[in-house]
Design a protein around this motif. Structure first.
Motif, PDB file in Angstrom:
ATOM      1  N   VAL A 108       0.864  -1.179   0.000  1.00  0.00           N
ATOM      2  CA  VAL A 108       0.000   0.000   0.000  1.00  0.00           C
ATOM      3  C   VAL A 108       0.904   1.234   0.000  1.00  0.00           C
ATOM      4  N   LEU A 109       0.764   2.083  -1.001  1.00  0.00           N
ATOM      5  CA  LEU A 109       1.522   3.323  -1.093  1.00  0.00           C
ATOM      6  C   LEU A 109       0.744   4.413  -0.371  1.00  0.00           C
ATOM      7  N   THR A 110       1.422   5.155   0.510  1.00  0.00           N
ATOM      8  CA  THR A 110       0.747   6.195   1.282  1.00  0.00           C
ATOM      9  C   THR A 110       1.581   7.463   1.325  1.00  0.00           C
ATOM     10  N   LYS A 111       0.913   8.593   1.498  1.00  0.00           N
ATOM     11  CA  LYS A 111       1.590   9.873   1.715  1.00  0.00           C
ATOM     12  C   LYS A 111       1.478  10.271   3.180  1.00  0.00           C
ATOM     13  N   GLN A 112       0.812   9.442   3.967  1.00  0.00           N
ATOM     14  CA  GLN A 112       0.623   9.686   5.394  1.00  0.00           C
ATOM     15  C   GLN A 112       1.754   9.021   6.186  1.00  0.00           C
ATOM     16  N   ALA A 113       1.733   9.231   7.497  1.00  0.00           N
ATOM     17  CA  ALA A 113       2.707   8.571   8.367  1.00  0.00           C
ATOM     18  C   ALA A 113       2.492   7.061   8.298  1.00  0.00           C
ATOM     19  N   LEU A 114       3.586   6.311   8.297  1.00  0.00           N
ATOM     20  CA  LEU A 114       3.488   4.848   8.226  1.00  0.00           C
ATOM     21  C   LEU A 114       2.877   4.275   9.501  1.00  0.00           C
ATOM     22  N   PRO A 115       1.953   3.327   9.353  1.00  0.00           N
ATOM     23  CA  PRO A 115       1.469   2.615  10.537  1.00  0.00           C
ATOM     24  C   PRO A 115       2.590   1.722  11.069  1.00  0.00           C
ATOM     25  N   GLN A 116       2.465   1.299  12.299  1.00  0.00           N
ATOM     26  CA  GLN A 116       3.475   0.447  12.915  1.00  0.00           C
ATOM     27  C   GLN A 116       3.235  -1.017  12.559  1.00  0.00           C
ATOM     28  N   LEU A 117       4.287  -1.812  12.620  1.00  0.00           N
ATOM     29  CA  LEU A 117       4.151  -3.253  12.409  1.00  0.00           C
ATOM     30  C   LEU A 117       3.147  -3.817  13.405  1.00  0.00           C
ATOM     31  N   GLY A 118       2.252  -4.657  12.922  1.00  0.00           N
ATOM     32  CA  GLY A 118       1.251  -5.279  13.780  1.00  0.00           C
ATOM     33  C   GLY A 118      -0.040  -4.493  13.902  1.00  0.00           C
ATOM     34  N   ASP A 119      -0.052  -3.227  13.464  1.00  0.00           N
ATOM     35  CA  ASP A 119      -1.288  -2.442  13.511  1.00  0.00           C
ATOM     36  C   ASP A 119      -2.333  -3.082  12.612  1.00  0.00           C
ATOM     37  N   GLU A 120      -3.577  -3.027  13.032  1.00  0.00           N
ATOM     38  CA  GLU A 120      -4.695  -3.491  12.208  1.00  0.00           C
ATOM     39  C   GLU A 120      -5.361  -2.267  11.617  1.00  0.00           C
ATOM     40  N   ILE A 121      -5.572  -2.289  10.311  1.00  0.00           N
ATOM     41  CA  ILE A 121      -6.141  -1.115   9.664  1.00  0.00           C
ATOM     42  C   ILE A 121      -7.226  -1.481   8.677  1.00  0.00           C
ATOM     43  N   MET A 122      -8.034  -0.465   8.376  1.00  0.00           N
ATOM     44  CA  MET A 122      -9.004  -0.541   7.297  1.00  0.00           C
ATOM     45  C   MET A 122      -8.807   0.712   6.473  1.00  0.00           C
ATOM     46  N   LEU A 123      -8.766   0.543   5.144  1.00  0.00           N
ATOM     47  CA  LEU A 123      -8.500   1.687   4.284  1.00  0.00           C
ATOM     48  C   LEU A 123      -9.331   1.638   3.021  1.00  0.00           C
ATOM     49  N   LYS A 124      -9.438   2.812   2.405  1.00  0.00           N
ATOM     50  CA  LYS A 124     -10.011   2.934   1.071  1.00  0.00           C
ATOM     51  C   LYS A 124      -8.847   3.256   0.151  1.00  0.00           C
ATOM     52  N   GLY A 125      -8.769   2.573  -1.003  1.00  0.00           N
ATOM     53  CA  GLY A 125      -7.661   2.820  -1.912  1.00  0.00           C
ATOM     54  C   GLY A 125      -8.017   2.541  -3.359  1.00  0.00           C
ATOM     55  N   GLN A 126      -7.074   2.874  -4.225  1.00  0.00           N
ATOM     56  CA  GLN A 126      -7.206   2.635  -5.655  1.00  0.00           C
ATOM     57  C   GLN A 126      -6.232   1.539  -6.066  1.00  0.00           C
ATOM     58  N   VAL A 127      -6.713   0.591  -6.856  1.00  0.00           N
ATOM     59  CA  VAL A 127      -5.856  -0.478  -7.357  1.00  0.00           C
ATOM     60  C   VAL A 127      -4.962   0.098  -8.457  1.00  0.00           C
ATOM     61  N   ARG A 128      -3.665  -0.171  -8.337  1.00  0.00           N
ATOM     62  CA  ARG A 128      -2.680   0.283  -9.326  1.00  0.00           C
ATOM     63  C   ARG A 128      -1.837  -0.913  -9.765  1.00  0.00           C
ATOM     64  N   TYR A 129      -1.149  -0.746 -10.882  1.00  0.00           N
ATOM     65  CA  TYR A 129      -0.266  -1.796 -11.377  1.00  0.00           C
ATOM     66  C   TYR A 129       0.993  -1.143 -11.919  1.00  0.00           C
ATOM     67  N   LYS A 130       2.139  -1.644 -11.509  1.00  0.00           N
ATOM     68  CA  LYS A 130       3.423  -1.159 -11.998  1.00  0.00           C
ATOM     69  C   LYS A 130       4.057  -2.256 -12.834  1.00  0.00           C
ATOM     70  N   SER A 131       4.215  -1.990 -14.123  1.00  0.00           N
ATOM     71  CA  SER A 131       4.820  -2.948 -15.036  1.00  0.00           C
ATOM     72  C   SER A 131       6.332  -2.941 -14.861  1.00  0.00           C
ATOM     73  N   ILE A 132       6.929  -4.124 -14.810  1.00  0.00           N
ATOM     74  CA  ILE A 132       8.382  -4.276 -14.721  1.00  0.00           C
ATOM     75  C   ILE A 132       8.799  -5.289 -15.777  1.00  0.00           C
ATOM     76  N   LYS A 133       9.487  -4.796 -16.784  1.00  0.00           N
ATOM     77  CA  LYS A 133       9.954  -5.678 -17.859  1.00  0.00           C
ATOM     78  C   LYS A 133      11.470  -5.615 -17.915  1.00  0.00           C
ATOM     79  N   LEU A 134      12.088  -6.777 -17.891  1.00  0.00           N
ATOM     80  CA  LEU A 134      13.539  -6.871 -17.961  1.00  0.00           C
ATOM     81  C   LEU A 134      13.959  -7.230 -19.372  1.00  0.00           C
TER      82      LEU A 134
END
Length: 109
Positions: free
Chosen positions: A55-81
């Protein structure tokens, strides 16, 4: 894991990765399993019972183990070698809004 009840249709991470419906708005719920700070942005890995996704965010990172619920947009990053016909890209989520966060330290109560 606690279940947040906001009346949203929460998607399974595995379904998002299988369908790859880019630009679709989704609601996700899970536990933060990994973190990656970047300049200007950050990312965290969210895991539910079906799998995990970054999950890409511009907010402060949650801590490891935190439980969250979010609204987001599905994205895809193509990687071709060079020399490979296969696309090694990955589906990820761009966080639109963090709806709920339960810190890991509070879960044990």
């Amino acid at each position: 894991m606690s279940k947040f009840n906001f009346g949203f249709n929460v998607s399974k991470i595995s379904a998002i990765q299988e369908k790859r419906q880019v630009d679709t708005e989704v609601y996700l719920q899970g536990k933060v399993e990994n973190r990656a700070p970047f300049v200007g942005n950050a990312a965290y890995q969210l895991q539910d019972a079906s799998g995990s996704i970054w999950v890409l965010t511009k907010q402060a990172l949650p801590q490891l183990g935190d439980e969250i619920m979010l609204k987001g947009q599905v994205r895809y990053k193509s990687i071709k070698l060079k020399g490979l016909a296969e696309d090694l890209g990955e589906v990820y989520i761009e966080e639109v809004e963090l709806l709920e966060r339960t810190p890991a330290a509070v879960k044990g109560r």
